[in-house]
Design an enzyme around this catalytic site. Structure first.
Site, PDB file in Angstrom:
ATOM      1  N   ASP A   1       2.555   2.087   0.062  1.00 39.90           N
ATOM      2  CA  ASP A   1       2.905   2.831  -1.164  1.00 39.90           C
ATOM      3  C   ASP A   1       4.084   2.127  -1.835  1.00 39.90           C
ATOM      4  O   ASP A   1       4.799   1.346  -1.199  1.00 39.90           O
ATOM      5  CB  ASP A   1       3.271   4.284  -0.843  1.00 39.90           C
ATOM      6  CG  ASP A   1       3.523   5.098  -2.112  1.00 39.90           C
ATOM      7  OD1 ASP A   1       2.833   4.864  -3.125  1.00 39.90           O
ATOM      8  OD2 ASP A   1       4.424   5.954  -2.118  1.00 39.90           O
ATOM      9  N   SER A   2       4.278   2.446  -3.115  1.00 34.57           N
ATOM     10  CA  SER A   2       5.436   1.901  -3.811  1.00 34.57           C
ATOM     11  C   SER A   2       6.728   2.408  -3.168  1.00 34.57           C
ATOM     12  O   SER A   2       7.766   1.772  -3.302  1.00 34.57           O
ATOM     13  CB  SER A   2       5.410   2.352  -5.272  1.00 34.57           C
ATOM     14  OG  SER A   2       5.437   3.760  -5.323  1.00 34.57           O
TER      15      SER A   2
ATOM     16  N   TYR B   1       6.215   2.634  -9.479  1.00 35.48           N
ATOM     17  CA  TYR B   1       5.192   1.802 -10.110  1.00 35.48           C
ATOM     18  C   TYR B   1       4.618   2.492 -11.354  1.00 35.48           C
ATOM     19  O   TYR B   1       4.036   1.844 -12.212  1.00 35.48           O
ATOM     20  CB  TYR B   1       4.015   1.578  -9.144  1.00 35.48           C
ATOM     21  CG  TYR B   1       4.187   0.485  -8.109  1.00 35.48           C
ATOM     22  CD1 TYR B   1       5.443  -0.048  -7.802  1.00 35.48           C
ATOM     23  CD2 TYR B   1       3.088  -0.009  -7.429  1.00 35.48           C
ATOM     24  CE1 TYR B   1       5.576  -1.035  -6.832  1.00 35.48           C
ATOM     25  CE2 TYR B   1       3.202  -0.998  -6.464  1.00 35.48           C
ATOM     26  CZ  TYR B   1       4.451  -1.507  -6.174  1.00 35.48           C
ATOM     27  OH  TYR B   1       4.565  -2.487  -5.226  1.00 35.48           O
ATOM     28  N   GLY B   2       4.751   3.800 -11.377  1.00 38.07           N
ATOM     29  CA  GLY B   2       4.007   4.616 -12.341  1.00 38.07           C
ATOM     30  C   GLY B   2       4.362   4.423 -13.795  1.00 38.07           C
ATOM     31  O   GLY B   2       3.711   4.959 -14.683  1.00 38.07           O
TER      32      GLY B   2
ATOM     33  N   CYS C   1      -1.362   4.922  -2.581  1.00 34.41           N
ATOM     34  CA  CYS C   1      -0.652   4.962  -3.854  1.00 34.41           C
ATOM     35  C   CYS C   1      -1.720   5.038  -4.935  1.00 34.41           C
ATOM     36  O   CYS C   1      -2.505   4.088  -5.100  1.00 34.41           O
ATOM     37  CB  CYS C   1       0.174   3.684  -3.994  1.00 34.41           C
ATOM     38  SG  CYS C   1       0.980   3.519  -5.591  1.00 34.41           S
ATOM     39  N   ASN C   2      -1.775   6.142  -5.626  1.00 35.96           N
ATOM     40  CA  ASN C   2      -2.798   6.290  -6.670  1.00 35.96           C
ATOM     41  C   ASN C   2      -2.582   5.300  -7.798  1.00 35.96           C
ATOM     42  O   ASN C   2      -3.534   4.830  -8.413  1.00 35.96           O
ATOM     43  CB  ASN C   2      -2.758   7.707  -7.241  1.00 35.96           C
ATOM     44  CG  ASN C   2      -3.250   8.710  -6.250  1.00 35.96           C
ATOM     45  OD1 ASN C   2      -4.434   8.989  -6.179  1.00 35.96           O
ATOM     46  ND2 ASN C   2      -2.349   9.244  -5.430  1.00 35.96           N
ATOM     47  N   THR C   3      -1.296   5.013  -8.064  1.00 38.26           N
ATOM     48  CA  THR C   3      -0.996   4.132  -9.186  1.00 38.26           C
ATOM     49  C   THR C   3      -1.558   2.737  -8.913  1.00 38.26           C
ATOM     50  O   THR C   3      -2.230   2.147  -9.775  1.00 38.26           O
ATOM     51  CB  THR C   3       0.528   4.091  -9.422  1.00 38.26           C
ATOM     52  OG1 THR C   3       0.988   5.444  -9.532  1.00 38.26           O
ATOM     53  CG2 THR C   3       0.883   3.330 -10.671  1.00 38.26           C
TER      54      THR C   3
ATOM     55  N   GLU D   1      12.107  10.197  -5.031  1.00 39.66           N
ATOM     56  CA  GLU D   1      12.689   9.020  -4.358  1.00 39.66           C
ATOM     57  C   GLU D   1      14.214   9.181  -4.226  1.00 39.66           C
ATOM     58  O   GLU D   1      14.801   8.741  -3.256  1.00 39.66           O
ATOM     59  CB  GLU D   1      12.375   7.729  -5.136  1.00 39.66           C
ATOM     60  CG  GLU D   1      10.929   7.276  -5.040  1.00 39.66           C
ATOM     61  CD  GLU D   1      10.572   6.565  -3.730  1.00 39.66           C
ATOM     62  OE1 GLU D   1      11.350   5.737  -3.246  1.00 39.66           O
ATOM     63  OE2 GLU D   1       9.475   6.863  -3.196  1.00 39.66           O
TER      64      GLU D   1
ATOM     65  N   CYS E   1      -0.965  11.854  -7.037  1.00 39.52           N
ATOM     66  CA  CYS E   1       0.109  10.921  -6.677  1.00 39.52           C
ATOM     67  C   CYS E   1       0.546  11.329  -5.281  1.00 39.52           C
ATOM     68  O   CYS E   1       0.753  12.528  -5.020  1.00 39.52           O
ATOM     69  CB  CYS E   1       1.271  11.046  -7.664  1.00 39.52           C
ATOM     70  SG  CYS E   1       2.750  10.155  -7.134  1.00 39.52           S
ATOM     71  N   THR E   2       0.670  10.360  -4.392  1.00 35.43           N
ATOM     72  CA  THR E   2       0.947  10.730  -2.993  1.00 35.43           C
ATOM     73  C   THR E   2       2.362  11.277  -2.790  1.00 35.43           C
ATOM     74  O   THR E   2       2.685  11.778  -1.718  1.00 35.43           O
ATOM     75  CB  THR E   2       0.699   9.520  -2.063  1.00 35.43           C
ATOM     76  OG1 THR E   2       1.410   8.385  -2.569  1.00 35.43           O
ATOM     77  CG2 THR E   2      -0.777   9.208  -1.973  1.00 35.43           C
ATOM     78  N   HIS E   3       3.217  11.187  -3.804  1.00 27.74           N
ATOM     79  CA  HIS E   3       4.524  11.828  -3.703  1.00 27.74           C
ATOM     80  C   HIS E   3       4.427  13.363  -3.882  1.00 27.74           C
ATOM     81  O   HIS E   3       5.277  14.098  -3.413  1.00 27.74           O
ATOM     82  CB  HIS E   3       5.469  11.308  -4.785  1.00 27.74           C
ATOM     83  CG  HIS E   3       6.064   9.956  -4.497  1.00 27.74           C
ATOM     84  ND1 HIS E   3       5.334   8.801  -4.523  1.00 27.74           N
ATOM     85  CD2 HIS E   3       7.340   9.592  -4.179  1.00 27.74           C
ATOM     86  CE1 HIS E   3       6.132   7.765  -4.253  1.00 27.74           C
ATOM     87  NE2 HIS E   3       7.355   8.231  -4.042  1.00 27.74           N
TER      88      HIS E   3
HETATM   89  N1  DGL Z   1       2.992   7.556  -4.806  1.00 27.86           N
HETATM   90  C1  DGL Z   1       2.430   6.703  -5.769  1.00 27.86           C
HETATM   91  C2  DGL Z   1       1.163   7.258  -6.348  1.00 27.86           C
HETATM   92  O1  DGL Z   1       0.402   7.854  -5.607  1.00 27.86           O
HETATM   93  C3  DGL Z   1       3.331   5.914  -6.632  1.00 27.86           C
HETATM   94  C4  DGL Z   1       4.199   6.553  -7.593  1.00 27.86           C
HETATM   95  C5  DGL Z   1       5.071   5.572  -8.337  1.00 27.86           C
HETATM   96  O2  DGL Z   1       5.535   4.599  -7.741  1.00 27.86           O
HETATM   97  O3  DGL Z   1       5.290   5.804  -9.533  1.00 27.86           O
HETATM   98  O4  DGL Z   1       0.865   7.108  -7.512  1.00 27.86           O
END
Ligand code: DGL
Length: 286
Positions: free
Chosen positions: A22-23, A54-55, A85-87, A177, A209-211
């Site tokens: 993940d990011s 990353y988003g 990471c979905n992004t 984060e 988003c996995t967050h």
């Molecule tokens: N947790 C990530 C996702 O699922 C990344 C979010 C990010 O870095 O902006 O999209």
């Protein structure tokens, strides 16, 4: 010669692990679920915390950063890597698989298991798209994931007549984060309000988003109890377990041992990750 090559192969197999990328910290929600589902497996978790989030980045930038991390995970003997990471899955995975990935390596994303659940399909069901029970879906994701329209594209392969309203949740990953949960909760409520102005009665909501599973209760509370909230961690774990049954050569054969690496400051990332997972986790520098 024959004997030597045998030794080489077995020492590589012994060190093999499934990579979870993940990011930043969000993929830990997926890691936790896969460890529970597959306790005999070894995992390497890599967070590109130095470059998170990353988003808000361009797809080409997300591609470049993601392949750098994938190459780093190959050094850890991860022949199979999950982009938790979905992004990265939305903005870079297709290009990674089609243009860049060597044949002996595997990289999988986190979108498809979710869409299969939503559309009640089994893996490998390639029948034409059909009508499904749910018609109004809210998607909460990062700005880059929303802009990619990858969710709608994958959904259109499997379902017809589903209206998807997306909400780009600006600022939410940064707040998580940074460990600022009060700000994160306020942002969730304001993003849910914004979504409801566009789609007053969603039947289902995707935490894309996995967050976001860290704030699942806040999403559920803001959306109301009639909205079914889908989050990815358990779906990805089930899907990985199926995948490894079909590809046992990618399973780790050594005694389970998990390693954590980051491009960020290991001390800070270890502290935040331990808060996040509610157990002690130690990262080393990638
Ligand atoms: N947790 C990530 C996702 O699922 C990344 C979010 C990010 O870095 O902006 O999209």
């Amino acid at each position: 010669m024959g004997l030597n090559s045998k030794v080489d192969i077995s020492s590589k197999v012994l060190a093999m692990a499934v990579g979870i990328f993940d990011s930043g910290l969000g993929g830990l929600t997926v890691l936790d679920a896969v460890i529970k589902k597959l306790p005999e497996e070894s995992f390497v978790y890599m967070g590109d915390n130095l470059h998170a989030p990353y988003g808000v980045r361009e797809p080409s930038d997300i591609f470049d950063l993601t392949i750098k991390s994938i190459e780093r995970m190959w050094d850890e003997n991860c022949d199979l890597i999950i982009l938790a990471c979905n992004t990265a899955s939305a903005a870079a995975l297709k290009r990674i698989q089609e243009e860049w990935l060597p044949k002996n390596k595997r990289v999988l994303g986190v979108f498809v298991p979710l869409i299969e659940r939503l559309t009640k399909r089994n893996w490998g069901d390639n029948s034409p798209p059909r009508e499904v029970d749910i018609q109004n879906v809210a998607l909460f994701a990062t700005p880059s994931t929303v802009a990619s329209r990858a969710f709608q594209r994958e959904l259109a392969f499997r379902a017809i007549g589903v209206d998807v309203e997306s909400q780009a949740c600006g600022g939410l990953v940064d707040a998580i984060e940074d460990g600022d949960i009060i700000l994160a909760e306020a942002l969730v409520r304001s993003h849910v309000d914004a979504l409801k102005r566009k789609m007053p009665k969603p039947q289902a909501a995707i935490l894309g988003c996995t967050h976001y599973p860290l704030l699942e209760e806040v999403f559920q509370d803001a959306l109301g109890k009639n909205v079914q909230v889908y989050s990815q961690a358990n779906l990805v774990a089930e899907s990985l377990s199926d995948y490894l049954k079909r590809h046992p050569d990618l399973s780790s054969t050594n005694k389970p041992k998990n390693r954590f690496i980051t491009t960020g400051d290991p001390a800070i990332v270890s502290m935040r990750a331990s808060q996040f997972l509610k157990r002690s986790v130690e990262f080393t520098s990638a």
